[in-house]
Design a protein around this motif. Structure first.
Motif, PDB file in Angstrom:
ATOM      1  N   THR A  45     -39.434   1.455  56.570  1.00  0.00           N
ATOM      2  CA  THR A  45     -40.321   1.288  57.728  1.00  0.00           C
ATOM      3  C   THR A  45     -39.536   1.448  59.025  1.00  0.00           C
ATOM      4  O   THR A  45     -39.909   2.241  59.906  1.00  0.00           O
ATOM      5  N   ASP A  64     -29.900  -4.147  61.279  1.00  0.00           N
ATOM      6  CA  ASP A  64     -30.158  -4.786  59.987  1.00  0.00           C
ATOM      7  C   ASP A  64     -29.124  -5.882  59.775  1.00  0.00           C
ATOM      8  O   ASP A  64     -27.952  -5.707  60.097  1.00  0.00           O
ATOM      9  N   SER A  73     -36.042  -1.395  50.077  1.00  0.00           N
ATOM     10  CA  SER A  73     -35.961   0.075  50.098  1.00  0.00           C
ATOM     11  C   SER A  73     -34.799   0.618  49.273  1.00  0.00           C
ATOM     12  O   SER A  73     -34.882   1.751  48.786  1.00  0.00           O
ATOM     13  N   GLN A  79     -40.727   4.561  42.326  1.00  0.00           N
ATOM     14  CA  GLN A  79     -41.965   5.226  41.926  1.00  0.00           C
ATOM     15  C   GLN A  79     -42.766   5.605  43.167  1.00  0.00           C
ATOM     16  O   GLN A  79     -43.053   4.758  44.014  1.00  0.00           O
TER      17      GLN A  79
END
Ligand code: FAD
Length: 433
Positions: A45, A64, A73, A79
């Motif tokens: 994001t 971060d 992430s 998937q």
């Protein structure tokens, strides 16, 4: 910090970390800084938003507390699902046919954008097409067949087919599934390498990234805008994006009341060899099942089985994650009883009460985004982009997503945890019925 005693200076020891591309150098923030937009959280994001803002020439800082992709992430099942977390029938019933159609179109845009990002930035993340949804209860087959017909006829989406009986048995060597739906636009990929590749692209476009930089407090600045405190300096920004998802803690009550962190676990076998690996999943597609606590699995390029299964709802992960996941894997693949698990790790995702994503301006110039409820690989980078578009001049799709009704979890600050844990455990029980 969530995830027990994990070391924020390195990725958790996963198969992804063991096979990661070279990350860019992103030193911690030292001293005070100013920028147009400060983004908290360097997962898909945050990086997606930073990339779009930097491409448009905005002065953007992305921080971060740990590393790029250190959160969900860089740890997820990889998937790539097409669609929203809720199926079209639910969306039509709750939001109406028009909104459901718009949400489907946004999901298709997100899927196309993933192709564009991977190809446009040359990201080597092993994208492999095909995602098979399988039903663990015979009674779910009617729903799968109806979904395929609905997607083909009403949504003009020709990429899905219903599979059952011998056709399914030929596709997967797994126990306990009756049928399902193959989506050829779905797929799987190396999630950490996707995060690293996107971060490289954002930095190349001019975004400044600081790893090891935790936002410890957030306050309105005297002259307008926001001030983000970090251990060794503060960032003053006109606007702030909170992209901490399941790891967000103590920065925004309205956002945190609407997302609940949930821990999910993955184990990876030793290499099985090409033949044995393909006896588990013939066409190398990703597989995801209909359980409330979903089992998901796929092969890696070095012929291992990567299996996700099991959840917990507290701050700590089980001490031995491989032993925690193993019984789940053996329930589906009893033929792997002789196989060692080389890797096991956990991650934290964020769910919302009704599983709709949370995109919201929680205060002027402060946008919170997350709560993909287990479906962020395709949606999160694109939703980050939409937030950026909204800041750059407006995005009708952002406005539409921001209007989605996402209530707070019941129970307030203290009671929501025990209430959620009880509700989730009860729902997980249904998987066994
Ligand atoms: C085990 C697991 C399996 C999953 N499998 C799939 C799957 O197969 N397919 C799928 O589509 N989705 C899957 N998901 C969900 C998917 O990974 C997420 O939806 C997606 O990664 C969310 O991205 P994000 O950037 O919003 O959050 P994250 O990737 O979690 O990033 C949030 C970042 O914010 C940082 N942060 C938080 N607070 C602060 C602070 N105060 N200061 C600085 N930094 C902060 C964290 O360190 C973290 O790096 C899975 C998730 C997990 C955990």
């Amino acid at each position: 910090m969530r995830g027990t005693d994990e070391d924020p200076t390195r990725w958790p020891p996963s198969w992804y970390a063991a096979t990661a591309a070279d990350p860019p150098f992103a030193p911690p923030l030292e001293g005070d800084a100013r920028c147009d937009v400060c983004i908290v959280g360097a997962g898909y994001t945050g990086i997606g938003a930073a990339l779009r803002l930097a491409e448009a020439g905005a002065d953007v800082r992305l921080i971060d507390q740990a590393r790029i992709g250190w959160g969900a992430s860089g740890r997820n099942g990889g998937q790539a699902h097409v669609g929203q977390r809720r199926d079209p029938f639910w969306l039509e019933r709750v939001l109406g046919a028009e909104d459901a159609l718009h949400l489907w179109r946004i999901a298709l845009d997100a899927r196309a954008d993933l192709d564009r990002l991977i190809a446009g930035h040359g990201i080597a993340c092993d994208f492999t097409p095909g995602l098979l949804h399988v039903d663990h209860r015979r009674r779910d087959l009617t729903h799968s067949r109806a979904t395929v017909e609905h997607l083909r006829n009403r949504y003009d989406y020709p990429h899905v087919d219903y599979v059952y009986g011998p056709a399914l048995a030929g596709m997967i060597g797994a126990r306990g599934y009756h049928g399902g739906m193959i989506d050829r636009r779905g797929g799987h990929l190396h999630p950490l390498n996707l995060a690293i590749g996107l971060a490289r692209a954002a930095m190349a476009a001019g975004a400044r990234l600081h790893e090891g930089t935790r936002a410890t407090a957030l306050a309105r600045a005297a002259g307008g805008g926001w001030r983000v405190e970090t251990p060794r300096g503060a960032i003053s920004a006109d606007r702030v994006i909170l992209a901490g998802n399941g790891y967000l803690h103590g920065l925004s009550r309205p956002a945190e009341a609407r997302v609940m962190p949930i821990n999910n676990y993955i184990a990876v076998t030793e290499p099985l060899g090409a033949g044995r690996a393909r006896s588990l999943i013939r066409d190398n597609v990703a597989v995801s099942d209909s359980r409330f606590v979903v089992y998901y699995f796929r092969l890696t390029p070095d012929h291992r089985l990567l299996f996700g299964g099991g959840e917990t709802y507290g701050w700590r992960f089980p001490a031995d994650i491989r032993a925690f996941v193993r019984p789940h894997m053996l329930r589906i693949f009893p033929q792997l009883a002789d196989v060692a698990l080389d890797h096991g790790w956990g991650g934290t995702l964020a769910v919302t009460p009704n599983r709709l994503p949370l995109l919201r301006e929680v205060a002027p110039g402060l946008i919170a985004i997350g709560g993909y409820s287990g479906l962020g690989v395709v949606l999160a980078p694109y939703f980050g982009r939409l937030v950026a578009e909204a800041m750059l001049g407006g995005s009708p799709d952002f406005d539409r997503l921001a209007r989605l009704p996402v209530p707070a979890f019941p129970g307030g600050r203290w009671l929501r945890w025990p209430i959620l844990a009880a509700a989730m455990s009860l729902a997980a029980l249904r998987d066994r019925l």
